[in-house]
Design an enzyme around this catalytic site. Structure first.
Site, short mmCIF file in Angstrom:
data_model
loop_
_atom_site.label_atom_id
_atom_site.label_comp_id
_atom_site.label_asym_id
_atom_site.label_seq_id
_atom_site.Cartn_x
_atom_site.Cartn_y
_atom_site.Cartn_z
N HIS A 48 51.74 32.73 46.69
CA HIS A 48 50.42 33.39 46.85
C HIS A 48 49.48 32.51 47.66
O HIS A 48 48.62 31.86 47.08
CB HIS A 48 49.82 33.66 45.48
CG HIS A 48 48.78 34.73 45.46
ND1 HIS A 48 47.45 34.50 45.68
CD2 HIS A 48 48.88 36.07 45.23
CE1 HIS A 48 46.77 35.62 45.57
NE2 HIS A 48 47.61 36.59 45.30
N PHE A 49 49.43 32.45 48.84
CA PHE A 49 50.35 32.99 49.85
C PHE A 49 50.84 31.80 50.67
O PHE A 49 50.02 30.97 51.05
CB PHE A 49 49.63 33.97 50.77
CG PHE A 49 49.03 35.15 50.06
CD1 PHE A 49 49.84 36.20 49.63
CD2 PHE A 49 47.68 35.21 49.77
CE1 PHE A 49 49.28 37.29 48.98
CE2 PHE A 49 47.13 36.29 49.12
CZ PHE A 49 47.93 37.34 48.72
#
Length: 146
Positions: A48-49
């Site tokens: 993420h991410f």
């Protein structure tokens, strides 16, 4: 102040899902202030991410709920062993995410009691980074036997 070791005596959460590192202020049945240091080594950043790490909003809300849970337990009139109880997060209203939270940030939580009736709690929650509001919500919870 309540440090992370004492928090673990109050809440059942453990790594990697204990999302409050320290309680810096607590006024029984009123307000609690706490924080979590956001680190690039937090497992959530593996996905993420990649290349653009953003701390997930849902984890900000969970950290707020855990901070409110500490306040609820510490505010109980009949001091019971927290190991025999658990705080269930029962609802959320008006969640808003204002700014991203990134590795290296200190995520400050402020939870204020809106209403308390017996084992039921309603909190106004806010989260800040460097004094800037990053998230807010009204959280509902209840304390129940395990």
């Amino acid at each position: 102040m309540i440090d992370v070791m004492q928090i673990q005596e109050i809440l059942p959460h453990r790594y990697p899902f204990l999302l409050v590192d320290k309680i810096t202020e607590l006024k029984v049945k009123e307000v609690v202030l706490g924080y979590k240091n956001i680190s690039i080594s937090d497992h959530v950043f593996m996905g993420h991410f990649p290349g653009h790490p953003i701390y997930p909003g849902v984890l900000i809300l969970e950290g707020m709920a855990q901070t409110g849970g500490v306040l609820a337990f510490e505010s109980m009139e009949d001091k019971v062993d927290p190991k025999s109880k658990v705080v269930y997060f029962t609802g959320i209203d008006g969640a808003k995410f204002r700014n991203p939270v990134r590795p290296g940030d200190r995520l400050d939580y402020e939870m204020s009691v809106v209403k308390n009736r017996g084992n039921m709690w309603i909190f106004k929650g806010q989260a800040f980074v460097d004094g800037n509001l990053v998230a807010e919500a009204e959280l509902k919870a209840m304390i129940v036997d395990k």
